[in-house]
Design an enzyme around this catalytic site. Sequence first.
Site, PDB file in Angstrom:
ATOM      1  N   SER A  17       0.857  -1.196   0.000  1.00  0.00           N
ATOM      2  CA  SER A  17       0.000   0.000   0.000  1.00  0.00           C
ATOM      3  C   SER A  17       0.887   1.239   0.000  1.00  0.00           C
ATOM      4  CB  SER A  17      -0.878   0.020   1.255  1.00  0.00           C
ATOM      5  OG  SER A  17      -1.318   1.350   1.482  1.00  0.00           O
ATOM      6  N   HIS A  42      -1.416  -1.424  -4.129  1.00  0.00           N
ATOM      7  CA  HIS A  42      -2.677  -1.048  -3.490  1.00  0.00           C
ATOM      8  C   HIS A  42      -2.698   0.475  -3.294  1.00  0.00           C
ATOM      9  CE1 HIS A  42      -6.096  -2.045  -0.759  1.00  0.00           C
ATOM     10  NE2 HIS A  42      -5.656  -1.044  -0.017  1.00  0.00           N
ATOM     11  N   ASP A  44      -4.706   3.611  -1.826  1.00  0.00           N
ATOM     12  CA  ASP A  44      -5.745   3.970  -0.848  1.00  0.00           C
ATOM     13  C   ASP A  44      -6.256   5.383  -1.099  1.00  0.00           C
ATOM     14  OD1 ASP A  44      -5.990   1.710   0.995  1.00  0.00           O
ATOM     15  OD2 ASP A  44      -3.876   2.096   1.422  1.00  0.00           O
ATOM     16  N   MET A  46      -8.821   8.309  -0.083  1.00  0.00           N
ATOM     17  CA  MET A  46      -9.634   8.759   1.064  1.00  0.00           C
ATOM     18  C   MET A  46     -10.087  10.194   0.834  1.00  0.00           C
ATOM     19  SD  MET A  46      -7.178   7.429   4.112  1.00  0.00           S
ATOM     20  CE  MET A  46      -6.531   5.763   4.139  1.00  0.00           C
ATOM     21  N   HIS A  75      -8.452   1.152  -3.810  1.00  0.00           N
ATOM     22  CA  HIS A  75      -9.326   0.961  -2.642  1.00  0.00           C
ATOM     23  C   HIS A  75      -9.993   2.296  -2.339  1.00  0.00           C
ATOM     24  CE1 HIS A  75      -9.469  -0.131   1.965  1.00  0.00           C
ATOM     25  NE2 HIS A  75     -10.677   0.015   1.442  1.00  0.00           N
ATOM     26  N   MET A  77     -12.066   4.620  -0.316  1.00  0.00           N
ATOM     27  CA  MET A  77     -12.666   4.929   0.999  1.00  0.00           C
ATOM     28  C   MET A  77     -13.257   6.329   0.879  1.00  0.00           C
ATOM     29  SD  MET A  77      -9.594   3.308   3.240  1.00  0.00           S
ATOM     30  CE  MET A  77      -8.492   3.425   1.853  1.00  0.00           C
ATOM     31  N   MET A 146     -11.109  -5.750   6.325  1.00  0.00           N
ATOM     32  CA  MET A 146     -10.278  -4.724   6.973  1.00  0.00           C
ATOM     33  C   MET A 146      -9.853  -5.258   8.337  1.00  0.00           C
ATOM     34  SD  MET A 146      -9.973  -2.148   4.891  1.00  0.00           S
ATOM     35  CE  MET A 146      -9.002  -1.185   6.047  1.00  0.00           C
ATOM     36  N   GLY A 151      -8.744   4.385   7.273  1.00  0.00           N
ATOM     37  CA  GLY A 151      -8.474   5.817   7.403  1.00  0.00           C
ATOM     38  C   GLY A 151      -7.004   6.142   7.602  1.00  0.00           C
ATOM     39  N   PHE A 152      -6.274   5.216   8.174  1.00  0.00           N
ATOM     40  CA  PHE A 152      -4.870   5.513   8.490  1.00  0.00           C
ATOM     41  C   PHE A 152      -3.995   4.269   8.306  1.00  0.00           C
ATOM     42  CE2 PHE A 152      -7.635   8.210  10.944  1.00  0.00           C
ATOM     43  CZ  PHE A 152      -7.139   9.481  10.646  1.00  0.00           C
ATOM     44  N   GLY A 153      -2.740   4.530   7.941  1.00  0.00           N
ATOM     45  CA  GLY A 153      -1.751   3.457   7.953  1.00  0.00           C
ATOM     46  C   GLY A 153      -1.159   3.333   9.346  1.00  0.00           C
ATOM     47  N   ASP A 184      -6.326  -6.164   4.957  1.00  0.00           N
ATOM     48  CA  ASP A 184      -5.760  -4.815   4.842  1.00  0.00           C
ATOM     49  C   ASP A 184      -5.673  -4.173   6.224  1.00  0.00           C
ATOM     50  OD1 ASP A 184      -4.970  -2.305   4.060  1.00  0.00           O
ATOM     51  OD2 ASP A 184      -6.769  -1.859   2.883  1.00  0.00           O
ATOM     52  N   GLY A 185      -4.426  -3.907   6.655  1.00  0.00           N
ATOM     53  CA  GLY A 185      -4.213  -3.172   7.890  1.00  0.00           C
ATOM     54  C   GLY A 185      -3.406  -3.934   8.917  1.00  0.00           C
ATOM     55  N   GLY A 186      -2.265  -3.348   9.303  1.00  0.00           N
ATOM     56  CA  GLY A 186      -1.469  -3.931  10.372  1.00  0.00           C
ATOM     57  C   GLY A 186      -0.785  -5.234  10.002  1.00  0.00           C
ATOM     58  N   GLY A 206       1.416  -1.712   4.197  1.00  0.00           N
ATOM     59  CA  GLY A 206       1.947  -0.365   3.969  1.00  0.00           C
ATOM     60  C   GLY A 206       3.165  -0.109   4.815  1.00  0.00           C
TER      61      GLY A 206
HETATM   62  C1  DX5 Z   1      -6.191   1.845   5.807  1.00  0.00           C
HETATM   63  C2  DX5 Z   1      -5.761   1.465   4.405  1.00  0.00           C
HETATM   64  C3  DX5 Z   1      -4.655   0.501   4.353  1.00  0.00           C
HETATM   65  C4  DX5 Z   1      -3.378   0.982   4.948  1.00  0.00           C
HETATM   66  C5  DX5 Z   1      -2.602  -0.202   5.441  1.00  0.00           C
HETATM   67  O1  DX5 Z   1      -7.333   2.602   5.748  1.00  0.00           O
HETATM   68  O2  DX5 Z   1      -6.844   0.916   3.684  1.00  0.00           O
HETATM   69  O3  DX5 Z   1      -4.424   0.027   3.032  1.00  0.00           O
HETATM   70  O4  DX5 Z   1      -2.584   1.705   4.064  1.00  0.00           O
HETATM   71  O5  DX5 Z   1      -1.482   0.293   6.024  1.00  0.00           O
HETATM   72  P1  DX5 Z   1      -0.636  -0.466   7.143  1.00  0.00           P
HETATM   73  O6  DX5 Z   1      -0.093  -1.695   6.472  1.00  0.00           O
HETATM   74  O7  DX5 Z   1       0.378   0.539   7.484  1.00  0.00           O
HETATM   75  O8  DX5 Z   1      -1.579  -0.808   8.249  1.00  0.00           O
HETATM   76 ZN    ZN Z   2      -6.425  -0.128   1.729  1.00  0.00          ZN
END
Ligand code: DX5
Ligand code: ZN
Length: 239
Positions: A17, A42, A44, A46, A75, A77, A146, A151-153, A184-186, A206
Amino acid sequence: MTQKMDMVKRQVKLAPSILAADFARLGEQVIQAERAGANRIHVDVMDGHFVPNISMGAPIVKSLRQVTRLSLETHLMIRDPDFFFDEFVEAGSDSFIVHWEGNNNLHRTIQRVKSLGKPVGVAINPATPASVLEEVLPDLDLVLVMTVNPGFGHQHFIHTTLPKIQRVRRMIEEVSPDCELELDGGIDADTARLGIAAGAEVLVAGASIFGDREGVDGAMKRLLTAVDVVNKEKESLCA
Ligand code: DX5
Ligand code: ZN
């Protein structure tokens, strides 16, 4: 299809990402990720309304289209995604992921993406149950679970999503075995293993790729090693 064949088919793929990338060196970092074995990129998007953050739009996709042959997975959002598909397709998006949340006409949105000839995925947030997918699953190319709130990485993987990932895997096998299951996420080397064990086959990452002190190459290697271990375990189970 036999269970053995299903397992062989599900080789795990990585989708870096770019939200966590250094935007001043975006092209360079995406090329590094591609060379290091990324399967897709990927993106993102927003809008500051659907999620409390603003990120990027179609111009970024247009620029990335010039530097990578990888599929650009977009993606969304954002509120009212239907208004933006044409712009992203023109810029070079290869596939779309839209959210179940906040879309009163999800069926229409899915059909709209299909009419553009692009693969379509539906994302569900951590608090959204797998059961909402029931009516749309036959139409989907991908389900995105998710594993953080969008909303955030750089957030922590929410472990309580693991049983849901297993439920979605079972639903996919019953209804639409070719549909991909993405997280997706963490995602890092540890949570990747947990997610794959629960049934995921595509991992968005990401921070663990672009935020790594050792750089994109080292980070990709570490994640791919974790993924390879699980892939090999699957292969040996199928032998
Ligand atoms: C969150 C995004 C993710 C994010 C993942 O809203 O959809 O794609 O970038 O980032 P990491 O891997 O840092 O959690
Ligand atoms: Zn994403």
